[in-house]
Design an enzyme around this catalytic site. Structure first.
Site, PDB file in Angstrom:
ATOM      1  N   THR A  15       0.810  -1.217   0.000  1.00 52.61           N
ATOM      2  CA  THR A  15       0.000   0.000   0.000  1.00 52.61           C
ATOM      3  C   THR A  15       0.843   1.266   0.000  1.00 52.61           C
ATOM      4  O   THR A  15       0.486   2.267  -0.621  1.00 52.61           O
ATOM      5  CB  THR A  15      -0.930  -0.003   1.229  1.00 52.61           C
ATOM      6  OG1 THR A  15      -1.805  -1.131   1.163  1.00 52.61           O
ATOM      7  CG2 THR A  15      -1.769   1.267   1.293  1.00 52.61           C
ATOM      8  N   ASP A  59       1.611  -7.441  -4.668  1.00 54.10           N
ATOM      9  CA  ASP A  59       0.702  -7.402  -3.525  1.00 54.10           C
ATOM     10  C   ASP A  59       1.251  -8.392  -2.508  1.00 54.10           C
ATOM     11  O   ASP A  59       1.654  -9.501  -2.871  1.00 54.10           O
ATOM     12  CB  ASP A  59      -0.705  -7.810  -3.969  1.00 54.10           C
ATOM     13  CG  ASP A  59      -1.736  -7.648  -2.868  1.00 54.10           C
ATOM     14  OD1 ASP A  59      -1.575  -8.313  -1.818  1.00 54.10           O
ATOM     15  OD2 ASP A  59      -2.684  -6.882  -3.050  1.00 54.10           O
ATOM     16  N   THR A  91       1.299  -5.058   4.281  1.00 52.94           N
ATOM     17  CA  THR A  91       1.129  -5.456   5.682  1.00 52.94           C
ATOM     18  C   THR A  91       0.586  -6.872   5.866  1.00 52.94           C
ATOM     19  O   THR A  91       0.828  -7.486   6.898  1.00 52.94           O
ATOM     20  CB  THR A  91       0.192  -4.471   6.411  1.00 52.94           C
ATOM     21  OG1 THR A  91      -1.083  -4.443   5.752  1.00 52.94           O
ATOM     22  CG2 THR A  91       0.782  -3.070   6.441  1.00 52.94           C
ATOM     23  N   ARG A 248      -2.684 -25.358  15.797  1.00 53.11           N
ATOM     24  CA  ARG A 248      -3.133 -24.267  16.670  1.00 53.11           C
ATOM     25  C   ARG A 248      -4.196 -24.831  17.617  1.00 53.11           C
ATOM     26  O   ARG A 248      -5.334 -25.078  17.227  1.00 53.11           O
ATOM     27  CB  ARG A 248      -3.671 -23.105  15.844  1.00 53.11           C
ATOM     28  CG  ARG A 248      -2.635 -22.532  14.874  1.00 53.11           C
ATOM     29  CD  ARG A 248      -3.184 -21.373  14.051  1.00 53.11           C
ATOM     30  NE  ARG A 248      -3.399 -20.205  14.894  1.00 53.11           N
ATOM     31  CZ  ARG A 248      -4.576 -19.632  15.102  1.00 53.11           C
ATOM     32  NH1 ARG A 248      -5.666 -20.144  14.558  1.00 53.11           N
ATOM     33  NH2 ARG A 248      -4.684 -18.569  15.860  1.00 53.11           N
ATOM     34  N   CYS A 281      -4.380 -18.470  21.128  1.00 54.66           N
ATOM     35  CA  CYS A 281      -4.377 -17.175  21.801  1.00 54.66           C
ATOM     36  C   CYS A 281      -3.206 -16.334  21.288  1.00 54.66           C
ATOM     37  O   CYS A 281      -2.138 -16.863  21.008  1.00 54.66           O
ATOM     38  CB  CYS A 281      -4.247 -17.346  23.313  1.00 54.66           C
ATOM     39  SG  CYS A 281      -5.517 -18.383  24.056  1.00 54.66           S
TER      40      CYS A 281
END
Length: 344
Positions: A15, A59, A91, A248, A281
Site C-alpha cells: 500500500t 501485492d 502489511t 493451533r 491465543c
C-alpha cells in the site's frame, strides 16, 4: 565495525507505494523512485539512501518463499555496502516475511527493518511517511563503537520497533497494525528513541552472516475447533509428502479428548512428521503438562511451540526442513530459540 553511511531501501510493493488509477480509481503500484522525489523530508536524513525496486511490485498476498530468497540474495550481495536495510512491504504477510528472513539470514549483524503503511504515501493522512523515515533512521543508528543499535530483522510500525519473528498483524485498518504480544518492543519512537537494550539480539560480530535461500514448504497449519471432523483431518495429515504440522490448539496447548486425534497425530509423528503445538491465543505459552488434554498430545509425539507466533513457527519449520533431512534434528531446533523467536 566499519560504517558506510548508507542504507538500502528495498521496495517490494504494498500500500505504501500505491496510487489511484486515473481510470478505475483503484489502488495500483507506482514507481517508488518518483514518490521519493515528492518527500522533501528526505533531505534531512543524515544517511545516504539507495533504492532497489522489484521489477514488478507485488501485492503482499502473493508473497512466497521464492521472493524471500530474492530478498536474501539482494541483501547478501550488498551486505558490506550498507549499514542497514529497509524493506517496504505490504502489511498482510509482513510478519511472515520478517519471520522467514530472521531464519534465512543466519547470524545477521545489521538491521533489516520491514515497514509499510495502511494508507498510500501520497495521501494526506498517510502513516507511510513517518513509518518510512523512522525506519531509515533506525536502520542507520549505531552505538559509539559503530555496531548497530538493532542488528536483527524487525518490523517498524506506528511508533513501535518490534522483533520480526515475534510480530503479528493485529488490525486490518488501524494505524497500530502490528504488535509482539509475547515480547517487549525493541524501541518506542516518540520525541526520542527509547531503546529496550536488553531485549535486542547481540550477534557475534566475529562470525559472517550466513544466507539460506531454500525452504521446504511441505507444511500444514490447522486449527482445532469444536466439531472438527476426523475424515477431513485424516485426509490432510496422512499425505505422504507432509513433513511438518503447525497445530493451533486451545488455550495453553489443549485438544479435544477424541481418540482419533491422538491416533492420527501419533501415526504422523512416528513416520517422521514434526508436529508443533502453538496456542490460538495471541498471548501466552503452550504448557502441555498443565492439563490432561495436553498430556495426550505430548504422548502422541507433539512438541511444544512454547510462545511462538504462527508466522514464526511455520517459517522456522520450513527453513529447518530445507536444511535437515533428519526429523530428530528438526524437532530439537524447533524447541530451541535460534533467532529470538521463542522464550526458553
Amino acid at each position: 565495525m566499519e560504517r558506510t553511511g548508507k542504507v538500502l531501501l528495498i521496495y517490494t510493493g504494498g500500500t505504501i507505494g500505491m496510487g489511484k488509477s486515473p481510470n478505475t480509481r483503484a489502488l495500483e503500484p507506482l514507481d517508488f523512485n518518483h514518490l521519493i522525489k515528492l518527500l522533501p523530508e528526505f533531505k534531512y536524513i543524515k544517511t545516504d539512501i539507495d533504492v532497489y525496486q522489484f521489477a514488478s511490485p507485488i501485492d503482499s498476498s502473493d508473497m512466497n518463499p521464492e521472493l524471500w530468497a530474492q530478498l536474501v540474495r539482494i541483501i547478501t550481495k550488498r551486505y558490506t555496502q550498507y549499514d542497514g536495510f529497509v524493506i517496504l512491504h505490504g502489511t498482510d504477510t509482513m510478519a511472515y516475511t520478517a519471520s522467514a528472513l530472521s531464519f534465512m539470514l543466519e547470524n545477521l549483524t545489521k538491521p533489516v527493518i520491514l515497514t509499510g503503511s495502511q494508507l498510500p504515501i501520497g495521501q494526506l493522512r498517510t502513516d507511510g511517511k513517518e513509518n518510512l523515515l523512522t525506519s531509515i533512521e533506525l536502520a542507520s543508528i549505531c552505538h559509539d563503537d559503530g555496531t548497530p543499535m538493532v542488528p536483527e530483522v524487525c518490523i517498524y510500525f506506528n511508533g513501535h520497533l518490534l522483533r520480526g519473528n515475534r510480530s503479528t498483524k493485529q488490525n486490518a485498518d488501524g494505524f497500530n497494525a502490528f504488535d509482539s504480544f509475547n515480547y517487549p518492543h525493541l524501541c518506542d519512537a516518540g520525541v526520542n528513541f527509547n531503546f529496550n537494550d536488553h531485549a535486542i539480539l547481540k550477534p557475534d560480530y566475529s562470525k559472517p552472516m550466513v544466507p539460506h535461500t531454500t525452504m521446504n514448504c511441505n507444511v500444514i497449519v490447522f486449527s482445532l475447533f469444536p466439531g472438527i471432523q476426523e475424515n477431513i483431518v485424516k485426509h490432510v495429515l496422512e499425505d505422504s509428502e507432509l513433513r511438518g504440522i503447525i497445530m493451533r490448539s486451545y488455550g495453553s496447548g489443549n485438544a479435544p479428548h477424541y481418540g482419533w486425534i491422538t491416533k492420527i497425530l501419533k501415526e504422523a509423528s512416528s513416520r517422521g512428521v514434526t508436529i508443533v503445538n502453538i496456542s490460538q491465543c495471541v498471548s501466552g505459552t503452550v504448557e502441555m503438562s498443565r492439563y490432561e488434554a495436553g498430556y495426550q498430545l505430548k504422548d502422541a509425539g507433539v512438541i511444544s511451540g512454547i510462545d511462538s507466533t504462527v508466522e514464526a513457527a511455520v517459517t522456522k519449520l520450513m527453513s529447518l526442513q530445507a536444511r535437515y533431512s533428519d526429523y530428530h534434528i528438526i524437532r530439537k531446533y524447533m524447541s530451541c530459540s535460534i533467532a529470538g523467536e521463542i522464550t526458553v
